[in-house]
Design a protein around this motif. Structure first.
Motif, PDB file in Angstrom:
ATOM      1  N   PHE B 111       0.820  -1.209   0.000  1.00 41.76           N
ATOM      2  CA  PHE B 111       0.000   0.000   0.000  1.00 41.76           C
ATOM      3  C   PHE B 111       0.857   1.262   0.000  1.00 41.76           C
ATOM      4  O   PHE B 111       0.387   2.338   0.350  1.00 41.76           O
ATOM      5  CB  PHE B 111      -0.982  -0.035   1.181  1.00 41.76           C
ATOM      6  CG  PHE B 111      -1.954  -1.183   1.099  1.00 41.76           C
ATOM      7  CD1 PHE B 111      -2.872  -1.255   0.056  1.00 41.76           C
ATOM      8  CD2 PHE B 111      -1.938  -2.210   2.019  1.00 41.76           C
ATOM      9  CE1 PHE B 111      -3.753  -2.325  -0.057  1.00 41.76           C
ATOM     10  CE2 PHE B 111      -2.822  -3.282   1.912  1.00 41.76           C
ATOM     11  CZ  PHE B 111      -3.725  -3.341   0.873  1.00 41.76           C
ATOM     12  N   TYR B 112       2.143   1.066  -0.380  1.00 45.51           N
ATOM     13  CA  TYR B 112       3.113   2.164  -0.517  1.00 45.51           C
ATOM     14  C   TYR B 112       2.834   3.269   0.498  1.00 45.51           C
ATOM     15  O   TYR B 112       2.669   4.432   0.153  1.00 45.51           O
ATOM     16  CB  TYR B 112       3.144   2.684  -1.972  1.00 45.51           C
ATOM     17  CG  TYR B 112       1.786   2.932  -2.618  1.00 45.51           C
ATOM     18  CD1 TYR B 112       0.989   1.880  -3.037  1.00 45.51           C
ATOM     19  CD2 TYR B 112       1.291   4.230  -2.792  1.00 45.51           C
ATOM     20  CE1 TYR B 112      -0.251   2.091  -3.597  1.00 45.51           C
ATOM     21  CE2 TYR B 112       0.042   4.454  -3.357  1.00 45.51           C
ATOM     22  CZ  TYR B 112      -0.721   3.367  -3.756  1.00 45.51           C
ATOM     23  OH  TYR B 112      -1.959   3.578  -4.302  1.00 45.51           O
ATOM     24  N   SER B 113       2.787   2.858   1.760  1.00 48.29           N
ATOM     25  CA  SER B 113       2.384   3.807   2.791  1.00 48.29           C
ATOM     26  C   SER B 113       3.030   3.445   4.124  1.00 48.29           C
ATOM     27  O   SER B 113       2.846   2.344   4.638  1.00 48.29           O
ATOM     28  CB  SER B 113       0.853   3.781   2.922  1.00 48.29           C
ATOM     29  OG  SER B 113       0.458   4.260   4.178  1.00 48.29           O
ATOM     30  N   ASN B 487      -3.431   3.053  -1.384  1.00 48.84           N
ATOM     31  CA  ASN B 487      -2.949   3.417  -0.045  1.00 48.84           C
ATOM     32  C   ASN B 487      -4.048   4.051   0.813  1.00 48.84           C
ATOM     33  O   ASN B 487      -4.263   3.676   1.955  1.00 48.84           O
ATOM     34  CB  ASN B 487      -1.727   4.326  -0.149  1.00 48.84           C
ATOM     35  CG  ASN B 487      -1.972   5.549  -1.043  1.00 48.84           C
ATOM     36  OD1 ASN B 487      -2.992   5.625  -1.738  1.00 48.84           O
ATOM     37  ND2 ASN B 487      -1.062   6.491  -1.020  1.00 48.84           N
TER      38      ASN B 487
END
Lengths: 85, 580
Positions: B111-113, B487
């Motif tokens: 979730f590139y977070s 995300n």
């Protein structure tokens, strides 16, 4: 792109096997063990009804078979699609 | 040889074995420390997962819970095994392919977070820490009961042993110690069960005995038990008294909670391939099922034995007299366990008999549910070495689960917080050292909390499963099966699922478990008949719904994330993912 479409076919085959397995998973536990127990109360096993047996024993045995059948089917699928290791 | 010396020898021998394994399985790299070098055989990993999963509660309490709850407690049996089907098909193989070290790491990358990763870390630490408190108190109790040392000394001995093999060996040491612990605990659980099943039904296999005829009455065992309970005014063993809705949701919450508990998921990072992650989930369930298929038999047969003891001439005849309890040698166990307070009898109406009935006004016997396992060998008159085995088995169950949880906590701290957020340039050696230090600190905190358990310790299992079911499981599932969830959707979903579940638990159990601050009780819950322990499944639904709505209203994940999802779905290449 050929590889990509083959990966898609592999993934939908996997999802189909998972879908069928989870239907059996649901029926053997939530179905026979809980929701359908009153309907099946006429079927007797070892001094009680079959719903009780599924809730305390049958569902676990079904789960065991399901995982190993899934693992075997997936090994075959991996080979068919050339994604095995 | 007296019982105490025998207990000491058996427990001492198992501890020596664990230490020997720890010295043999030292970890030299982060891959060995976090994932046992990813070289563990799937069957061996299955056995280790079994010990990791089956806690002091499974070993000591579950049979007793079933014994007194009957059919209504089937949720534990189906939930804690059915979760492995979900793990095998929906979670474990893909996270193994992802090939990194922790569960929050997958959530953070997919979730590139960093926020998503931090939420996952907080859930992981809260769930694991509440869980570990129960194990540490279990260690203290087992020591004080069987080895006659006080609670704190027992706890410190247990913590020292865990410290030794977890800090030195990491996941590698823990894995191989858990294999030994599994063998000890399953032997200890099964032997008394086999004897009791033979005595009551003539069938040496307890799960078959449960559905066989009772030797005494010639009727089926369960029908006999139902009849006995009816005579005394209790609910029948096979009778449903809880609502169908609550049993359904409780089973579902335990299943998806099981599949979302990080200390179980990381066990599947230790096997070499994706295919072996799948089969290893099957082997885990084989080893877990050996105990879970035996537990209902132990519960039902224990209840029959208990009633037989207090109604030696049948439930329609006279109850046991105080005089008999005091004079008969084979009733020594009643007096022994009365001393511990786990079993209490008092002739309130002065008729010389101990009446055991459902009516609280007339009842003169109270039995702690843990007796069903702890006193089982004595109730069935089994030899004293079997009692010593129960002591070693209880300790093995508690220590193996504690070690697995401490491993999950320390890798979240050293890998997800220190390496990822505080000091990304840390060397492998530095990270290994920080993992060992985090482990040591986690053990000290867990020991302290085990010695001074917060009043809410017993309630927090609901919290651990609620967190895993409502936040971690849905995030993992969407991360693997959807390329569209982004995300913002994942973070909003996790917070919504987590938030509503925690609020629902607090509304019923008190805010932060402070007694008296609850607005509802589980006997009369806020929503329909849904108890706070069963709410995790509802929280998960909220999580899915919010994540999909928010994701569809915002932009698609970037191309490299869609490629990441593509790659975890394909098994080939998992072996190469070790070095990173």
């Amino acid at each position: 792109m050929a590889e990509n479409s083959d990966n898609n076919a592999y993934w939908s085959a996997n999802r189909r096997i998972i879908g069928i397995s989870l239907v059996i998973w649901f029926i053997s536990s939530f179905g026979f063990g809980i929701l359908l127990r009153p309907l099946l109360s006429g079927i007797k096993v070892g001094g009680t009804d079959i719903g009780f047996w599924f809730a305390q024993q049958g569902s676990i045995l079904v789960f065991l078979v399901l995982i190993f059948v899934y693992a075997t089917k997936m090994n075959r699928l991996d080979k068919e699609h050339g994604v095995d290791e | 040889m007296d019982q105490f010396t025998l207990n000491l020898i058996v427990v001492g021998a198992t501890f020596a074995l664990y230490i020997g394994i720890a010295i043999w399985a030292r970890a030299g790299s982060t891959a060995e420390f976090y994932a046992a070098g990813r070289g563990v055989n799937p069957v061996v990993n299955g056995m280790a997962t079994g010990a990791d999963w089956m806690s002091a509660a499974s070993f000591i309490s579950m049979a007793g819970i079933i014994s007194f709850g009957g059919y209504n407690t089937s949720a534990y049996l189906m939930g804690w095994t059915g979760g492995y089907v979900l793990l095998a098909m929906l979670i474990a193989p893909y996270l193994r392919k992802f090939g990194k070290f922790t569960v929050p790491e997958f959530i953070g990358d997919r979730f590139y977070s960093q926020t998503a990763r931090t939420v996952a870390v907080i859930c992981l630490i809260t769930a694991s820490l509440t869980y570990v408190i129960g194990q540490m108190t279990g260690v203290g109790v087992a020591f004080s009961r069987f080895l006659e040392v006080d609670n704190l000394t027992g706890l410190l001995i247990g913590a020292t042993i865990v410290f030794f093999y977890a800090v030195i060996g990491g996941m590698k040491g823990i894995t191989y110690t858990q294999v030994a612990q599994y063998v000890v605990l399953i032997t200890a659980y099964t032997i008394p069960a086999v004897f009791i099943s033979l005595q009551l039904t003539g069938n040496p296999v307890p799960p078959l005995g449960l559905f066989s005829d009772h030797v005494g009455s010639g009727e089926p065992l369960l029908a006999t038990l139902d009849g006995m309970l009816r005579d005394l005014g209790f609910n029948e063993f096979t009778q449903q008294t809880d609502t169908t809705l609550n049993i359904f949701l409780f089973t579902m919450s335990l299943m998806i909670g099981t599949a979302g508990l990080p200390h179980v998921i990381v066990r599947f990072f230790t096997v070499p391939t994706v295919a072996s992650a799948r089969s290893s989930a099957g082997w885990s369930l084989v080893f877990i099922a050996l105990l879970y298929l035996t537990a209902p038999a132990v519960g039902a047969m224990g209840r029959v034995n208990l009633i037989d003891t207090f109604y030696p001439n049948g439930t329609s005849a006279e109850a046991l007299s105080v005089e008999t309890i005091d004079s008969e040698e084979k009733l020594d166990w009643v007096r022994n366990w009365a001393q511990t307070g786990l079993l209490q009898y008092e002739d309130k109406n002065g008729d010389g008999l101990i009446t055991y009935v459902a009516d609280a006004e007339l009842n003169e016997l109270s039995v702690n549910r843990d007796i069903m396992v702890l006193a089982n060998p004595e109730i069935a008159n089994l030899p004293s070495w079997v009692i010593a085995l129960i002591a070693a088995g209880g300790l093995a169950a508690a220590l193996s689960t504690a070690a697995g949880l401490l491993m999950a906590i320390s890798s979240a701290v050293s890998h997800d917080l220190i390496k990822s957020q505080i000091n990304p340039s840390i060397s492998e050696k530095g990270e290994l050292l920080s993992a060992r230090i985090s482990m040591a600190v986690a053990i000290v905190i867990a020991t302290y909390l085990g010695a001074n358990p917060p009043g809410f310790a017993a309630q927090t299992v609901a919290l651990a499963f609620g967190l895993a079911a409502s936040s971690i499981f849905p995030a993992l599932l969407m991360g693997i099966f959807s390329k569209r969830v982004n995300n913002k959707g994942a973070v909003a979903g996790m917070l919504a699922g987590l938030g509503i579940t925690v609020v629902y638990i607090f509304l019923h159990k008190g805010w932060f478990f402070i007694p008296g601050t609850n607005s509802f009780t589980d006997a009369d819950p806020l929503l329909l008949s849904i108890k706070s322990t069963s709410f995790g499944a509802v929280g998960a639904l909220v999580n899915f719904a919010v994540a999909y709505l928010v994701s569809n209203a915002t932009e698609e994940p970037p191309a490299e994330i869609r490629e990441l999802v593509e790659s975890v779905r394909i098994p080939r290449g998992a072996g190469g993912a070790v070095d990173h």
